[in-house]
Design an enzyme around this catalytic site. Structure first.
Site, mmCIF file in Angstrom:
data_model
loop_
_atom_site.group_PDB
_atom_site.id
_atom_site.type_symbol
_atom_site.label_atom_id
_atom_site.label_comp_id
_atom_site.label_asym_id
_atom_site.label_seq_id
_atom_site.Cartn_x
_atom_site.Cartn_y
_atom_site.Cartn_z
ATOM 1 N N ASP A 74 5.004 -10.074 5.182
ATOM 2 C CA ASP A 74 5.279 -8.660 4.910
ATOM 3 C C ASP A 74 6.140 -8.232 3.462
ATOM 4 O O ASP A 74 6.920 -9.341 3.154
ATOM 5 C CB ASP A 74 6.370 -7.986 5.967
ATOM 6 C CG ASP A 74 5.797 -7.639 7.345
ATOM 7 O OD1 ASP A 74 4.492 -7.944 7.331
ATOM 8 O OD2 ASP A 74 6.688 -6.983 7.905
ATOM 9 N N ASP B 177 8.082 -5.999 2.617
ATOM 10 C CA ASP B 177 9.545 -5.501 2.528
ATOM 11 C C ASP B 177 10.618 -6.407 3.003
ATOM 12 O O ASP B 177 11.256 -6.072 3.783
ATOM 13 C CB ASP B 177 9.583 -4.024 3.433
ATOM 14 C CG ASP B 177 9.303 -4.488 4.713
ATOM 15 O OD1 ASP B 177 8.404 -5.266 5.159
ATOM 16 O OD2 ASP B 177 9.842 -3.891 5.909
ATOM 17 N N VAL C 99 0.825 -1.228 0.093
ATOM 18 C CA VAL C 99 0.045 -0.105 -0.120
ATOM 19 C C VAL C 99 0.950 1.263 -0.144
ATOM 20 O O VAL C 99 1.917 1.139 0.610
ATOM 21 C CB VAL C 99 -0.920 0.072 1.348
ATOM 22 C CG1 VAL C 99 -1.858 1.218 1.307
ATOM 23 C CG2 VAL C 99 -1.957 -1.428 1.443
ATOM 24 N N LYS D 260 3.802 3.787 -0.600
ATOM 25 C CA LYS D 260 5.095 3.481 -1.328
ATOM 26 C C LYS D 260 5.640 2.133 -1.342
ATOM 27 O O LYS D 260 6.612 1.979 -1.823
ATOM 28 C CB LYS D 260 6.085 4.399 -0.878
ATOM 29 C CG LYS D 260 5.363 6.086 -0.945
ATOM 30 C CD LYS D 260 6.652 6.949 -0.561
ATOM 31 C CE LYS D 260 6.279 8.378 -0.715
ATOM 32 N NZ LYS D 260 7.194 9.274 0.104
ATOM 33 N N TYR D 261 4.920 1.168 -0.623
ATOM 34 C CA TYR D 261 5.322 -0.212 -0.505
ATOM 35 C C TYR D 261 5.509 -0.962 -1.513
ATOM 36 O O TYR D 261 5.683 -2.039 -1.816
ATOM 37 C CB TYR D 261 4.658 -0.916 0.840
ATOM 38 C CG TYR D 261 5.211 -0.670 2.158
ATOM 39 C CD1 TYR D 261 5.043 0.908 2.745
ATOM 40 C CD2 TYR D 261 5.770 -1.429 2.912
ATOM 41 C CE1 TYR D 261 5.634 1.376 3.910
ATOM 42 C CE2 TYR D 261 6.361 -1.203 4.277
ATOM 43 C CZ TYR D 261 6.244 0.376 4.751
ATOM 44 O OH TYR D 261 6.479 0.609 5.924
ATOM 45 N N HIS E 18 10.552 -14.381 16.414
ATOM 46 C CA HIS E 18 10.919 -13.102 16.303
ATOM 47 C C HIS E 18 12.266 -13.291 16.403
ATOM 48 O O HIS E 18 13.151 -13.460 17.383
ATOM 49 C CB HIS E 18 10.222 -12.087 17.033
ATOM 50 C CG HIS E 18 10.569 -10.676 16.407
ATOM 51 N ND1 HIS E 18 11.668 -10.214 16.475
ATOM 52 C CD2 HIS E 18 9.560 -9.926 16.052
ATOM 53 C CE1 HIS E 18 11.615 -8.878 15.857
ATOM 54 N NE2 HIS E 18 10.396 -8.679 15.651
ATOM 55 N N GLU F 215 0.405 -8.108 15.566
ATOM 56 C CA GLU F 215 1.258 -9.011 15.971
ATOM 57 C C GLU F 215 1.047 -9.534 17.708
ATOM 58 O O GLU F 215 1.351 -10.422 18.038
ATOM 59 C CB GLU F 215 2.934 -8.336 15.998
ATOM 60 C CG GLU F 215 3.696 -9.361 16.257
ATOM 61 C CD GLU F 215 5.481 -8.882 15.991
ATOM 62 O OE1 GLU F 215 5.714 -8.978 14.594
ATOM 63 O OE2 GLU F 215 5.819 -8.139 16.839
HETATM 64 C C1 UD2 Z 1 6.625 -5.038 12.104
HETATM 65 C C2 UD2 Z 1 6.572 -6.313 11.638
HETATM 66 C C3 UD2 Z 1 5.065 -6.502 10.878
HETATM 67 C C4 UD2 Z 1 3.964 -5.951 11.740
HETATM 68 C C5 UD2 Z 1 4.399 -4.409 12.140
HETATM 69 C C6 UD2 Z 1 3.013 -4.027 13.351
HETATM 70 C C7 UD2 Z 1 8.421 -7.488 11.206
HETATM 71 C C8 UD2 Z 1 9.708 -7.794 10.216
HETATM 72 N N1 UD2 Z 1 7.431 -6.950 10.917
HETATM 73 O O1 UD2 Z 1 7.032 -4.492 10.931
HETATM 74 O O2 UD2 Z 1 4.436 -7.626 10.477
HETATM 75 O O3 UD2 Z 1 3.654 -6.792 12.865
HETATM 76 O O4 UD2 Z 1 5.610 -4.622 12.902
HETATM 77 O O5 UD2 Z 1 3.392 -2.585 13.942
HETATM 78 O O6 UD2 Z 1 8.739 -7.626 12.626
HETATM 79 N N2 UD2 Z 1 2.318 -1.844 4.623
HETATM 80 C C9 UD2 Z 1 2.213 -1.355 3.430
HETATM 81 N N3 UD2 Z 1 2.125 -0.067 3.617
HETATM 82 C C10 UD2 Z 1 2.348 0.738 4.579
HETATM 83 C C11 UD2 Z 1 2.599 0.342 5.721
HETATM 84 C C12 UD2 Z 1 2.872 -1.047 5.865
HETATM 85 O O7 UD2 Z 1 1.921 -1.963 2.289
HETATM 86 O O8 UD2 Z 1 2.363 2.315 4.245
HETATM 87 C C13 UD2 Z 1 2.675 -3.169 4.773
HETATM 88 C C14 UD2 Z 1 3.879 -3.974 3.896
HETATM 89 O O9 UD2 Z 1 3.294 -5.414 3.570
HETATM 90 C C15 UD2 Z 1 4.667 -3.826 5.153
HETATM 91 C C16 UD2 Z 1 3.701 -4.383 6.365
HETATM 92 O O10 UD2 Z 1 2.780 -3.767 6.128
HETATM 93 O O11 UD2 Z 1 5.821 -4.929 4.873
HETATM 94 C C17 UD2 Z 1 4.056 -4.139 7.688
HETATM 95 O O12 UD2 Z 1 4.714 -2.830 7.907
HETATM 96 P P1 UD2 Z 1 6.004 -2.273 8.219
HETATM 97 O O13 UD2 Z 1 7.174 -3.128 7.298
HETATM 98 O O14 UD2 Z 1 6.129 -0.757 7.931
HETATM 99 O O15 UD2 Z 1 6.080 -2.345 9.684
HETATM 100 P P2 UD2 Z 1 7.543 -2.899 10.607
HETATM 101 O O16 UD2 Z 1 8.586 -2.945 9.909
HETATM 102 O O17 UD2 Z 1 7.338 -2.205 11.925
#
Ligand code: UD2
Length: 344
Positions: free
Chosen positions: A200, A202, A112, A114-115, A222, A293
């Site tokens: 995810d 990324d 969603v 920029k992802y 984790h 999570e």
């Molecule tokens: C962590 C967790 C994630 C989730 C999140 C909750 C890891 C590696 N990942 O990721 O699974 O539990 O914390 O806070 O531990 N996304 C979009 N657009 C956006 C934002 C998110 O598409 O604008 C989707 C995308 O698939 C992304 C996923 O949501 O990979 C998780 O978001 P994140 O990567 O920003 O969250 P992160 O790194 O804190």
């Protein structure tokens, strides 16, 4: 609404019956699903079970040894299911067994805003390492279908784009995944798949991720909390007001929400659980510490995963290698959060 226990009886022939009760403890040999809302419209026909572990005759592989194996890590949980590390399975045997069953594997991934920029590497590397030779459908949930890259897919693998709206808060995207995944599983995916993985976007695959990861519900440790972290330090939700609350002194492991999978019907129940618990939280003006999570960790504490996957199944490019991580199968990319998220 109070807590309702669903007694979910799994008969050997793959049939299931559901019955409901809100007071007594579950009888043995039944799977208890702690559920929060009117369960009458929960459906599960258990289309898929790993009933027969049939290996092809004449298959050549290394002899397994009862007295040899990994000594540096624990490869079984205390509820006696596998904890999977490199060296605890033979890819030749396990793939051959599962290829006979020929399961349909669904991957639900959200891209969603920029992802969408992460899709190309995710999909291309998945084609190299993820369930090679199996039937795979990538369900890409996005607000920018036009940004799904055109990549070459192997036979019996496809990309199915699914439209979702944009969001202004990253927290809404992350939690919204539960709502959209629940709807898409219900409408389409459950008819087209046997197993489902939530992932995810990324992240990139660096090595084999295959049939050894399959089970009714598989959870991934984790990477930040598996080595020596005491359970009271796990970042579980500790506020009683949240549905994700876990009391001090409880907990097995801390699982990531970036990779989890299982039978599509069991995943439906779990995704729906996370959605409904977070909705109750929302109505009570609280958001769990780590969004879905936190709910996932609560669920897995009381409904144990049937397989636990080591952090090989989600490492991170942020982290130093560790001696016990012989293989990084998939890894979270280093990203500039402020740049890719809609809010910060
Ligand atoms: C962590 C967790 C994630 C989730 C999140 C909750 C890891 C590696 N990942 O990721 O699974 O539990 O914390 O806070 O531990 N996304 C979009 N657009 C956006 C934002 C998110 O598409 O604008 C989707 C995308 O698939 C992304 C996923 O949501 O990979 C998780 O978001 P994140 O990567 O920003 O969250 P992160 O790194 O804190």
């Amino acid at each position: 609404m109070g807590t309702i226990y669903i007694y979910y009886t799994w008969y050997g022939n793959g049939d299931v019956s559901l019955s409901f009760c809100n007071t007594i403890a579950p009888p043995e040999k039944e799977i208890t699903i702690l559920y929060s809302q009117d369960p009458t419209n929960v459906t599960s026909n258990r289309k898929w079970t790993e009933k027969y572990m049939v290996a092809p005759e004449g298959l050549k592989y290394r002899q397994p040894r009862a007295m040899l194996g990994r000594k540096d890590v624990n490869s079984v949980t205390n509820w006696n299911v596998p904890l999977v590390w490199e060296g605890t399975f033979d890819p030749v045997v396990i793939d051959a067994i599962y290829k006979k069953m020929d399961p349909r594997i669904a991957v639900v991934v959200f891209a969603v805003g920029k992802y969408t920029r992460f899709l190309k590497a995710f999909l291309e590397t998945a084609e190299t390492y993820f369930f090679v030779g199996f039937r795979v459908t990538y369900y890409v949930c996005t607000d920018h279908k036009d940004e799904i890259p055109k990549i070459e897919l192997a036979e019996r693998r496809k990309i199915t784009p699914l439209d979702i709206p944009s969001a202004t808060r990253w927290q809404d995207v992350v939690l919204g995944r539960m709502k959209w995944a629940m709807m898409f599983i219900d409408k389409q995916i459950r008819d087209e798949s046997d197993y489902l993985f939530m992932m995810d976007v990324d992240s990139v695959f660096y090595a084999r991720f295959g049939a050894e990861s399959l089970s009714r519900l598989s959870a991934v440790l984790h990477r930040s909390f598996y080595r020596t972290t005491q359970r009271d330090v796990f970042p579980y939700e500790r506020r009683k007001a949240s549905q994700a609350f876990i009391p001090w002194g409880e907990g097995d492991y801390y699982y990531t929400a970036a990779v989890w999978g299982g039978y599509v019907e069991d995943m439906y129940i779990l995704v729906r659980y996370c959605y409904e618990q977070s909705e109750i939280d929302r109505k009570n003006n609280i958001e769990a510490a780590w969004q879905e999570e936190s709910h996932l960790n609560k669920y897995f504490l009381y409904n144990k995963p049937t397989k636990v996957l080591s952090p090989e199944y989600l490492w991170s490019d942020y982290d130093q290698p560790q001696p016990e991580i012989w293989v990084k199968r998939i890894s979270q990319l280093v990203k500039n959060y402020a740049e890719v998220r809609p809010n910060w």
